[in-house]
Design a protein around this motif. Structure first.
Motif, PDB file in Angstrom:
ATOM      1  N   PHE A 322       0.851  -1.187   0.000  1.00  6.98           N
ATOM      2  CA  PHE A 322       0.000   0.000   0.000  1.00  6.98           C
ATOM      3  C   PHE A 322       0.887   1.237   0.000  1.00  6.98           C
ATOM      4  CE2 PHE A 322      -2.848  -3.274   1.328  1.00  6.98           C
ATOM      5  CZ  PHE A 322      -4.047  -2.915   0.747  1.00  6.98           C
ATOM      6  N   VAL A 323       0.491   2.240  -0.780  1.00 10.34           N
ATOM      7  CA  VAL A 323       1.327   3.433  -0.917  1.00 10.34           C
ATOM      8  C   VAL A 323       0.532   4.687  -0.571  1.00 10.34           C
ATOM      9  CG1 VAL A 323       2.724   2.342  -2.709  1.00 10.34           C
ATOM     10  CG2 VAL A 323       0.772   3.761  -3.374  1.00 10.34           C
ATOM     11  N   ASP A 324       1.262   5.755  -0.334  1.00 20.56           N
ATOM     12  CA  ASP A 324       0.657   7.059  -0.050  1.00 20.56           C
ATOM     13  C   ASP A 324      -0.020   7.602  -1.306  1.00 20.56           C
ATOM     14  OD1 ASP A 324       0.066   9.629   0.634  1.00 20.56           O
ATOM     15  OD2 ASP A 324       2.091  10.167   1.280  1.00 20.56           O
ATOM     16  N   PRO A 325      -1.315   7.934  -1.221  1.00 22.13           N
ATOM     17  CA  PRO A 325      -2.020   8.360  -2.434  1.00 22.13           C
ATOM     18  C   PRO A 325      -1.746   9.804  -2.858  1.00 22.13           C
ATOM     19  CG  PRO A 325      -3.510   8.366  -0.583  1.00 22.13           C
ATOM     20  CD  PRO A 325      -2.197   7.859  -0.059  1.00 22.13           C
ATOM     21  N   ALA A 326      -0.941  10.549  -2.081  1.00 18.51           N
ATOM     22  CA  ALA A 326      -0.764  11.976  -2.387  1.00 18.51           C
ATOM     23  C   ALA A 326      -0.270  12.176  -3.815  1.00 18.51           C
ATOM     24  CB  ALA A 326       0.222  12.588  -1.396  1.00 18.51           C
ATOM     25  N   TYR A 327      -0.937  13.017  -4.544  1.00 20.02           N
ATOM     26  CA  TYR A 327      -0.575  13.427  -5.915  1.00 20.02           C
ATOM     27  C   TYR A 327      -0.667  12.329  -6.962  1.00 20.02           C
ATOM     28  CZ  TYR A 327       0.954  17.619  -3.602  1.00 20.02           C
ATOM     29  OH  TYR A 327       0.971  18.750  -2.842  1.00 20.02           O
ATOM     30  N   THR A 328      -1.173  11.158  -6.625  1.00 22.38           N
ATOM     31  CA  THR A 328      -1.214  10.096  -7.636  1.00 22.38           C
ATOM     32  C   THR A 328      -2.133  10.453  -8.800  1.00 22.38           C
ATOM     33  OG1 THR A 328      -2.845   8.970  -6.282  1.00 22.38           O
ATOM     34  CG2 THR A 328      -0.608   8.109  -6.212  1.00 22.38           C
ATOM     35  N   SER A 329      -3.134  11.297  -8.556  1.00 26.46           N
ATOM     36  CA  SER A 329      -4.036  11.615  -9.661  1.00 26.46           C
ATOM     37  C   SER A 329      -3.614  12.887 -10.402  1.00 26.46           C
ATOM     38  CB  SER A 329      -5.469  11.757  -9.151  1.00 26.46           C
ATOM     39  OG  SER A 329      -5.544  12.815  -8.228  1.00 26.46           O
TER      40      SER A 329
END
Ligand SMILES: [Zn+2]
Length: 399
Positions: A322-329
């Motif tokens: 599981f990874v940090d979702p920050a800025y993925t989009s």
């Protein structure tokens, strides 16, 4: 559940799974099981009195308080079953406490136990072929059972642990917890990112998108139906509300099972050794959408999809991170600068990339955590993201 959502845990898992065996009890056996369930509930109620009086739900301490009095009162139940009842009551109070149901300055509430289920352990049941041997008040009952092919496979590969006998609509089921050793690690290398989305159920970094259309449509129908019933407010409407929310939950669960199976198949077919997903712990705050959109897919539905992907992936020998979702989009998965997202289309002004926005997100998810190896067939185009992303194998839809 043995379940770690942290990056650091790439240890091998023993996953716990529950299989539900439908019992083909004769009328006589059914009477015997009902009698057992009734006495078991009596034992639980007797143990509750000790828990309430002493504010005690530690299993060992509760056992010392309650075992002999309950054995004396209900001699037919047998020693192991009394231990199971203590276990059951202790667990129920621990859950109640975790849900903040026990206040420090107030009396401990008495939990009510219905005669509809009984805990079992290895000493009170055994399985031989298609027959379950169960403790009852008058000796062992040998009850044949049926289960599906998938559950039978689990049954043959897992180690049986504790179980619960329950009755639902007049039929007895034996819900058995199994320890399933994980599959041998896959020989795949590289990571596949999986984005669980708002417009689409899910997208992978390999370019596949699982549409949410069907699910969204039926959920809108459920939502409208629910609104009407809530506005009505009568007892019959409330009862109906409970029925349809259960139906809706089962429908979402069914879709999540199918989609997660397909996602894991995609990972295996693309030669991934790892599946990466966003840690959605704070997704509520992150969804900036109107109320109409937010009520469509609740957080638990996303979380359930991720959980299903995780256990199925581990079952196929894949690592799960599981990874940090920050800025993925927002980040361009090709050049790493911030791009613009308009509905399904992500476009980057810097390098001219145009991608399905969920696929772009999935490629960033594949890229955010530390690398575990060079992706098979991945051309090194950008040093920043070279390690992780499996190549886009499928033509993105929408574009
Ligand atoms: Zn770019």
């Amino acid at each position: 559940m043995l379940h770690c959502r942290l990056d650091c845990c790439k240890v091998s898992y023993m996953s716990m799974r529950t299989v539900s065996l439908k019992l083909l009890a004769t009328p006589d056996q059914s009477v015997a099981l009902s009698a057992l369930a009734s006495v078991f509930a009596d034992a639980c109620s007797a143990i509750v009195q000790h828990a309430v009086e002493h504010r005690c739900w530690n299993r060992v301490a509760l056992h010392h308080l309650a075992y002999y009095p309950v054995r004396e009162r209900l001699p037919s139940l047998g020693s192991q079953m009394v231990c199971q009842a203590v276990h059951r009551v202790a667990d129920a109070y621990k859950t109640l406490k975790a849900n903040k149901g026990i206040a420090k300055d107030k009396p401990v509430p008495a939990i009510n136990f219905n005669p509809t289920s009984v805990n079992f352990d290895k000493r009170t049941y055994s399985i031989k072929g298609d027959v379950l041997s169960l403790f009852t008040l008058d000796g062992r009952a040998k009850v044949p059972f049926v289960c599906g092919r998938y559950q039978r496979n689990l049954l043959s590969s897992g180690i049986p642990k504790e179980a619960r006998l329950i009755i639902r609509k007049g039929i007895w089921y034996f819900n058995l917890v199994l320890n399933i050793p994980d599959a041998a690690p896959s020989s795949g290398s590289g990571s596949m990112g999986v984005d669980v989305g708002e417009n689409n159920l899910s997208a992978s970094s390999t370019g596949k998108v699982w549409g949410g259309g069907q699910l969204r449509h039926s959920r809108d129908e459920y939502l409208a139906h629910r609104r009407r019933l809530q506005a009505n407010g009568s007892r019959a409407a409330k009862r109906k509300l409970r029925t349809i929310s259960g139906r809706e939950r089962r429908h979402v669960k069914h879709v999540n099972h199918e989609v997660s199976r397909s996602i894991v198949a995609e990972a295996v077919n693309s030669g991934a050794g790892e599946v990466r997903m966003e840690d959605l712990t704070n997704i509520r705050a992150n969804i900036k959408a109107g109320k109409r959109v937010r009520t469509r897919l609740h957080r638990w539905a996303f979380r359930q999809l991720q959980d299903f992907v995780a256990y199925k992936a581990r079952g196929a020998g894949l690592a799960v991170t599981f990874v940090d979702p920050a800025y993925t989009s927002k980040t361009c998965s090709v050049c790493g600068t911030i791009g613009a997202r308009v509905k399904h289309l992500f476009s980057c002004a810097t390098c001219g990339t145009r991608l399905h926005s969920d696929v772009n997100g999935a490629r960033n998810i594949a890229g955010f955590a530390k690398p575990i190896g060079i992706a098979r067939g991945c051309k090194v185009t950008s040093p920043k993201f070279a390690h992780q992303v499996l190549p886009v194998a499928v033509e993105s839809p929408v574009l």
